[in-house]
Design an enzyme around this catalytic site. Structure first.
Site, short mmCIF file in Angstrom:
data_model
loop_
_atom_site.label_atom_id
_atom_site.label_comp_id
_atom_site.label_asym_id
_atom_site.label_seq_id
_atom_site.Cartn_x
_atom_site.Cartn_y
_atom_site.Cartn_z
N HIS A 1 2.03 1.85 -3.20
CA HIS A 1 1.12 2.84 -3.80
C HIS A 1 1.71 4.25 -3.79
O HIS A 1 1.02 5.22 -4.03
CB HIS A 1 -0.24 2.83 -3.08
CG HIS A 1 -0.99 1.53 -3.27
ND1 HIS A 1 -2.23 1.31 -2.75
CD2 HIS A 1 -0.65 0.40 -3.92
CE1 HIS A 1 -2.63 0.08 -3.07
NE2 HIS A 1 -1.68 -0.48 -3.77
N ASP B 1 0.86 -1.19 0.00
CA ASP B 1 0.00 0.00 0.00
C ASP B 1 0.90 1.24 0.00
O ASP B 1 2.04 1.17 -0.43
CB ASP B 1 -0.95 -0.07 1.21
CG ASP B 1 -2.26 0.65 0.94
OD1 ASP B 1 -2.22 1.87 0.73
OD2 ASP B 1 -3.33 0.00 0.93
#
Ligand SMILES: *[C@@H]1O[C@H](CO)[C@@H](O)[C@H](O)[C@H]1NC(C)=O
Ligand SMILES: *[C@@H]1O[C@H](CO)[C@@H](O)[C@H](O)[C@H]1NC(C)=O
Ligand SMILES: *[C@@H]1O[C@H](CO)[C@@H](O)[C@H](O)[C@H]1NC(C)=O
Length: 405
Positions: A246, A223
């Protein structure tokens, strides 16, 4: 007093001050390899924390199990926790939101080259990309819902003056690190590692904190590499490599009432590889009011990044909101400077600001991003409700298209 005597006194004083530093080896409190050292660590911490001179807790090389532990200050003097060991989390149900939490401690150092292994693979995979999954020991609400309940490997709560240096957080169940209510806490040569398919394993999440630095660190996760929540102020991220993951994210903002402003963020000299985003600011539509200002992204290399430069004021995962109502988060004073490399989608730069509160004072300077796709149209740049000031080389040209509705 003669010179020699002076020197002798000086040496003696040095010796006294060195010998005064208390060292507490956890074996003294009954820690043994491959056994749970939660109690030994808690006792060692209590002893060190009560010391009126600097102290150091030593977790020597080896492998130890560790169930959830909450280290609670305030302490009387600076305290260092030197983790040379690999610490293995238990996979039992944990009722605390953290595996290891550091609370209300001033002048804390965590060092030693050790590893905090959260044992994520033993609990991941049972939980799909749905809202809730019973088999995770705590909760498995997907990102951004109930953010406050996210389970973390390491929690830094209300630390004043701290250094986390040369240690690794590995395979956290959910977030690796959460920082809340801290001032002047620095992460240096910090390593985060988890596979890209691990869900919700944010690297370092910072909120309501001032003077946090992440320097010379390497973050590979599933993430956000570093995410900055409301109340993040004077944050510096330098020489950090990120990917998979991310990317760097400011926000999401505007979901909750009474969020504190995000002010003063510098992300510099960083490299992102194979990430879904590069540098991103995200706010919810139909949101509460908020402010995000004075944010600077400079000297950043993007390697095969899906959305290298992104302001997204209609951030709405799982379609949980009314995207027709504008975000009320005011974004201003943003610079994107010296950003180069490759984009894995054609939209290399997307500035999608709020129709209710257009972004103010956004600058693009020396952007050079090429699209790597096979069909290879040129990269484009989309703008909405923003008129960036442009200088230097600009590839793609600024605002070649309007943001798609
Ligand atoms: C922490 O460091 C600051 C600055 O050096 C000092 O003023 C303060 O007394 C220290 N506090 C503790 C508990 O060590
Ligand atoms: C940051 O990157 C720039 C450009 O690549 C370089 O000139 C500068 O020396 C770097 N600074 C630091 C502190 O690494
Ligand atoms: C990035 O992705 C490419 C293509 O998917 C792969 O070949 C490469 O090894 C990846 N790089 C890193 C550093 O993970």
């Amino acid at each position: 007093m003669g010179k020699l005597n002076m020197a002798a006194v000086f040496l003696m004083l040095m010796f006294v001050s060195i010998s005064e530093a208390l060292v507490v080896d956890i074996s003294k409190h009954g820690a043994r390899q491959n056994a749970d050292i939660a109690q030994a660590l808690t006792e060692a911490f209590k002893e060190a924390c009560a010391s009126t001179t600097e102290s150091k807790i030593l977790i020597p090389e080896g492998t130890y199990k560790l169930s959830a532990v909450k280290l609670l200050g305030p302490c009387k003097a600076p305290i260092e926790i030197q983790v040379q060991a690999t610490l293995i989390a238990s996979t039992e149900k944990i009722t605390e939101p953290c595996w290891v939490s550091f609370n209300h401690i001033d002048n804390l150092t965590v060092s030693g080259g050790g590893v905090f292994d959260g044992q994520g693979p033993r609990v991941w995979g049972k939980c799909g990309k749905t809202k809730y999954c019973k088999s995770l020991p705590i909760v498995c609400f997907v990102q951004s819902f109930l953010l406050k309940l996210e389970f973390c490997n390491l929690c830094f709560n209300f630390i004043k003056g701290g250094l986390v240096q040369g240690v690794t957080s590995k395979d956290s169940r959910q977030f690796h690190v959460n920082v809340i209510g801290c001032t002047d806490l620095h992460f240096v040569r910090f390593t985060i590692s988890a596979p890209h398919e691990s869900i919700n394993t944010d690297g370092i999440h910072i909120g309501r904190s001032t003077g946090i630095k992440v320097l010379d660190s390497n973050i590979k996760t599933g993430d956000d590499c570093v995410s900055l929540g409301d109340g993040s102020q004077q944050i510096t991220i330098e020489r950090v490599t990120c990917g998979p993951g991310h990317g760097f994210s400011i926000g999401s903002l505007g979901k909750y009432q009474d969020e504190a402003p995000v002010i003063g963020v510098t992300i510099r000299n960083c490299t992102l590889t194979n990430t879904t985003n590069g540098v991103r600011i995200k706010t919810w539509p139909a949101s509460h009011e908020g402010v995000a200002s004075d944010m600077h992204f400079e000297d950043i290399i993007m390697n095969h990044v899906e959305n290298p430069v992104l302001i997204d004021q209609v951030y709405c995962p799982w379609n949980q909101c009314n995207t027709k109502l504008p975000s009320k988060v005011k974004i201003s004073k943003v610079t994107f400077k010296n950003i180069r490399g490759t984009s894995s989608t054609p939209v290399a730069v997307k500035l999608s600001c709020s129709p209710g509160h257009p972004c103010q004072s956004v600058e693009l300077s020396n952007i050079d991003l090429t699209y790597t796709g096979k069909e290879a149209p040129a990269a484009i740049s989309q703008c909405g409700h923003v008129q960036p000031k442009v200088s230097g080389r600009m590839n793609p040209k600024a605002c070649t298209a309007a943001v798609a509705p």
